[in-house]
Structures are given as structure tokens and as C-alpha cells.
Design a protein around this motif. Structure first.
Motif, PDB file in Angstrom:
ATOM      1  N   THR A 102      42.124  33.221  31.352  1.00 61.78           N
ATOM      2  CA  THR A 102      39.909  33.614  31.082  1.00 61.78           C
ATOM      3  C   THR A 102      40.829  35.335  29.992  1.00 61.78           C
ATOM      4  O   THR A 102      41.510  36.432  30.077  1.00 61.78           O
ATOM      5  N   VAL A 103      40.325  34.791  28.718  1.00 61.23           N
ATOM      6  CA  VAL A 103      40.338  35.931  27.539  1.00 61.23           C
ATOM      7  C   VAL A 103      38.872  36.177  27.300  1.00 61.23           C
ATOM      8  O   VAL A 103      37.705  35.202  27.214  1.00 61.23           O
ATOM      9  N   VAL A 104      38.343  37.694  27.109  1.00 58.25           N
ATOM     10  CA  VAL A 104      37.601  38.736  27.045  1.00 58.25           C
ATOM     11  C   VAL A 104      37.610  39.110  26.152  1.00 58.25           C
ATOM     12  O   VAL A 104      38.226  39.782  25.391  1.00 58.25           O
ATOM     13  N   GLN A 105      36.613  38.374  24.949  1.00 57.13           N
ATOM     14  CA  GLN A 105      36.783  39.382  23.601  1.00 57.13           C
ATOM     15  C   GLN A 105      35.584  40.452  23.196  1.00 57.13           C
ATOM     16  O   GLN A 105      34.317  39.670  23.984  1.00 57.13           O
ATOM     17  N   THR A 106      35.927  41.054  22.697  1.00 55.48           N
ATOM     18  CA  THR A 106      35.273  42.148  22.784  1.00 55.48           C
ATOM     19  C   THR A 106      35.014  43.028  21.450  1.00 55.48           C
ATOM     20  O   THR A 106      36.300  43.128  20.837  1.00 55.48           O
ATOM     21  N   ILE A 107      34.166  43.489  20.784  1.00 55.86           N
ATOM     22  CA  ILE A 107      33.799  43.996  19.911  1.00 55.86           C
ATOM     23  C   ILE A 107      33.138  46.068  20.001  1.00 55.86           C
ATOM     24  O   ILE A 107      32.407  46.098  19.949  1.00 55.86           O
ATOM     25  N   GLN A 108      34.092  46.673  19.759  1.00 55.37           N
ATOM     26  CA  GLN A 108      34.895  47.668  19.881  1.00 55.37           C
ATOM     27  C   GLN A 108      33.356  48.530  18.877  1.00 55.37           C
ATOM     28  O   GLN A 108      33.322  47.943  17.934  1.00 55.37           O
TER      29      GLN A 108
END
Length: 185
Positions: free
Chosen positions: A94-100
Motif C-alpha cells: 500500500t502506497v499513501v500519496q500526500t501533497i505536503q
């Protein structure tokens, strides 16, 4: 289908056919695109491969732990001109992408760059002049097409539905490439 989706779909088809790596999912003259601030995607790696963290991106490794390919996500330039780094965290497949620096949850409007994708061997996805009968050239072309289609279709999905964005799409394309094209020639 909206005009923007039709235009992006045409770009997907054209770039996939040419196997070019000059891809971006970006805002057009109609305005900025809306990107989900946090997106989670679970991948189903091809047999003999695994998802692992790689800096603020992710990589595909083989059963021996060797790196087969990497994706480092890009950034989003919001409508005010602020740059927001895209980071990934990896747990299992599982990969969680976050826009900082974006407000938690919801979305941000702006332009997303697709990041960087590379293969461990051969060293790059960039096409090289080679005989079409060369197995390595065929493999690079196959992998190139999968990553491009993944990135562009991920971008189209995001623009229309608030989905994964170009970055996670490219990682999905890398995974599909290893499944379709093989681990290496």
C-alpha cells in the motif's frame, strides 16, 4: 466525456503509441486541475516482485531484494504559485500519496508534475537507438509504454474524479510493465 478528458485521452493514446517520456498531467487554459491531497492505493505486484519505500517515493524489488525500478513523485504548483512536494509512504503493498503543505483532506487546485521513473537495469527508460530485434530494446519499449500509459491515465482519472494523480499512476504503470513485459530481458 468532458472536453478536458477527451483532450487528455488523445494525449494518452498519442504518447503511448510513440513511447515518449515527456509526460505531464497539468492544468490547461481552462484553469487549474483539482488534485486529492491524500490518496491511498494498494498494488498487486507481479510474482517475484515487491513494493518498498525509496526516499519519498517507492521502488519495485525482486525476491532477492534487488531494485528493479523506482518512482519519485513530483510536485504540485498551486494556483497561488506555491510549490508542494508530493511524498509517498509505503506499508506492504500500500502506497499513501500526500501533497505536503496542503490543507489535510480534500483537494488542492494547481499543476502536477509527474516525477521521475527509472529502471535499475538497463539504467533508464529513455529509448535508445537499437535493432528492433534486440530483446533489451523491445523490453525498454514495452516498459516505457506501460509507465507512460499509467501516468497519463492516472492524471486523467484525477482530473475527472479526484483520483490518484500522475505519480501513483506511473508507479502502477511500472508494476503493470513488469507483469506484462517481464522483470528484465
Amino acid at each position: 466525456m468532458t472536453p478536458r478528458l477527451r483532450a487528455l485521452s488523445a494525449v494518452v493514446c498519442a504518447l503511448a503509441a510513440s513511447a515518449s517520456l515527456t509526460t505531464t498531467a497539468h492544468a490547461d487554459s481552462q484553469g487549474a486541475d483539482k488534485w486529492a491531497v491524500t490518496v491511498t492505493r494498494t498494488f498487486a505486484p507481479p510474482p517475484g516482485t515487491h513494493v518498498a519505500p525509496y526516499g519519498y517515493g517507492a521502488k519495485v524489488t525482486d525476491d532477492a531484494g534487488r531494485t528493479l525500478g523506482t518512482v519519485v513523485p513530483g510536485e504540485v504548483e498551486d494556483t497561488s504559485g506555491n510549490i508542494h512536494l508530493i511524498t509517498w509512504s509505503v506499508t506492504g503493498n500500500t502506497v499513501v500519496q500526500t501533497i505536503q503543505g496542503a490543507p489535510p483532506g480534500g483537494s488542492i487546485e494547481g499543476t502536477m508534475s509527474p516525477g521521475t521513473t527509472s529502471l535499475a537495469a538497463p539504467a533508464s527508460l529513455l529509448p535508445r537507438a537499437a535493432n528492433d530485434d534486440d530483446p533489451k530494446a523491445k523490453w525498454r519499449k514495452c516498459m516505457n509504454q506501460q509507465v507512460i500509459e499509467g501516468a497519463l491515465l492516472g492524471g486523467v482519472a484525477t482530473i475527472e474524479t479526484g483520483g490518484e494523480g500522475a505519480a501513483l499512476g506511473a508507479f502502477g504503470g511500472l508494476m503493470l510493465g513488469f507483469g506484462k513485459c517481464g522483470l528484465h530481458p
